[in-house]
Design a protein around this motif. Sequence first.
Motif, PDB file in Angstrom:
ATOM      1  N   MET A   1       0.853  -1.182   0.000  1.00  0.00           N
ATOM      2  CA  MET A   1       0.000   0.000   0.000  1.00  0.00           C
ATOM      3  C   MET A   1       0.896   1.241   0.000  1.00  0.00           C
ATOM      4  N   SER A   2       0.719   2.082  -0.987  1.00  0.00           N
ATOM      5  CA  SER A   2       1.549   3.285  -1.087  1.00  0.00           C
ATOM      6  C   SER A   2       0.968   4.400  -0.226  1.00  0.00           C
ATOM      7  N   ASN A   3       1.831   5.301   0.194  1.00  0.00           N
ATOM      8  CA  ASN A   3       1.406   6.430   1.021  1.00  0.00           C
ATOM      9  C   ASN A   3       1.230   7.664   0.149  1.00  0.00           C
ATOM     10  N   PRO A   4       0.023   8.203   0.060  1.00  0.00           N
ATOM     11  CA  PRO A   4      -0.199   9.400  -0.760  1.00  0.00           C
ATOM     12  C   PRO A   4       0.462  10.614  -0.123  1.00  0.00           C
ATOM     13  N   PRO A   5       0.662  11.689  -0.895  1.00  0.00           N
ATOM     14  CA  PRO A   5       1.236  12.915  -0.327  1.00  0.00           C
ATOM     15  C   PRO A   5       0.456  13.370   0.900  1.00  0.00           C
TER      16      PRO A   5
ATOM     17  N   ARG B   1      -6.888   0.710  -1.222  1.00  0.00           N
ATOM     18  CA  ARG B   1      -7.018  -0.696  -1.612  1.00  0.00           C
ATOM     19  C   ARG B   1      -5.899  -1.488  -0.968  1.00  0.00           C
ATOM     20  N   LEU B   2      -6.258  -2.554  -0.297  1.00  0.00           N
ATOM     21  CA  LEU B   2      -5.269  -3.366   0.385  1.00  0.00           C
ATOM     22  C   LEU B   2      -4.491  -4.200  -0.617  1.00  0.00           C
ATOM     23  N   ASP B   3      -3.231  -4.460  -0.303  1.00  0.00           N
ATOM     24  CA  ASP B   3      -2.394  -5.283  -1.169  1.00  0.00           C
ATOM     25  C   ASP B   3      -3.041  -6.648  -1.364  1.00  0.00           C
ATOM     26  N   GLY B   4      -3.126  -7.059  -2.625  1.00  0.00           N
ATOM     27  CA  GLY B   4      -3.695  -8.367  -2.941  1.00  0.00           C
ATOM     28  C   GLY B   4      -5.204  -8.381  -2.995  1.00  0.00           C
ATOM     29  N   ASN B   5      -5.840  -7.239  -2.775  1.00  0.00           N
ATOM     30  CA  ASN B   5      -7.306  -7.182  -2.811  1.00  0.00           C
ATOM     31  C   ASN B   5      -7.710  -5.858  -3.433  1.00  0.00           C
ATOM     32  N   ALA B   6      -7.481  -5.741  -4.741  1.00  0.00           N
ATOM     33  CA  ALA B   6      -7.642  -4.475  -5.448  1.00  0.00           C
ATOM     34  C   ALA B   6      -9.084  -3.982  -5.485  1.00  0.00           C
ATOM     35  N   ASN B   7     -10.049  -4.878  -5.233  1.00  0.00           N
ATOM     36  CA  ASN B   7     -11.458  -4.486  -5.338  1.00  0.00           C
ATOM     37  C   ASN B   7     -12.056  -4.023  -4.015  1.00  0.00           C
ATOM     38  N   THR B   8     -11.282  -4.097  -2.939  1.00  0.00           N
ATOM     39  CA  THR B   8     -11.810  -3.751  -1.624  1.00  0.00           C
ATOM     40  C   THR B   8     -11.130  -2.508  -1.074  1.00  0.00           C
TER      41      THR B   8
END
Length: 243
Positions: free
Chosen positions: A1-5, A109-116
């Motif tokens: 999960m990336s951290n937005p600005p 979106r959580l890693d490995g669960n792009a739809n949630t």
Amino acid sequence: MSNPPMYGELAPLDREAHKNLKLDTAKAVVGQVADQNSVFLAAVEFADACREYPVVFVRAGEGADGKPQVAPLAVLGLKPGSNLFVDGDKWTGNYVPAYVRRYPFAMARLDGNANTLAVCIDSKWAGFNEATGEALFKDGEPTEFLQNARAFLENYEQEAERTRLICNLLVELDLLLDMRFEATLPGGEKIDVEGFLAVDEKKYSELADDKVLQLHRNGLIALIEMHRLSMTNMNRLAARYAA
């Protein structure tokens, strides 16, 4: 999960791990965006934002279909790392973009669960503690405070998706053009801002009637006019910077 600005480290909210967590809402958050010279702006915000911020577009990679995407931004400063609307712990503008107001919460979106999409918090934010502030959970259930925060986030995500679709239409109609802003300040300093997109006035004026109707039915005529009006705020930003 990336951290937005603006965010230190996003962490999914967990009712067990965070059962005693509280948020000190008295702690000012605007310092987190003091080094951001722009933030994402949803289309629904254009009416308020265009009165004091330049509203521009930037390239935002490619969509799942491989087509280029753009996103609107509120310009807050004319140089990297400079936000002209933050003074200590105060926001000096009249309108605070929703991107800032949602902090320290976000949906990701959580890693490995792009739809949630999960409700997340900035775990590095000093306002979170277990002693004082608004509780996030009570007896294992979300408090009214957290429910309201979630409702705000859900609405934010809906508006972000609507904005993405609107921007896709602008790209489809090829209405955006690379632009730059130049100004010379009273002391002789020159400012040169580039890397943003704005509506191509020539292409916009030459649109076929059926395309104009398409824009109208999708609510874009008003948004385009707000964007065009907002560009005069570049000179106001330059004056604010000089001051």
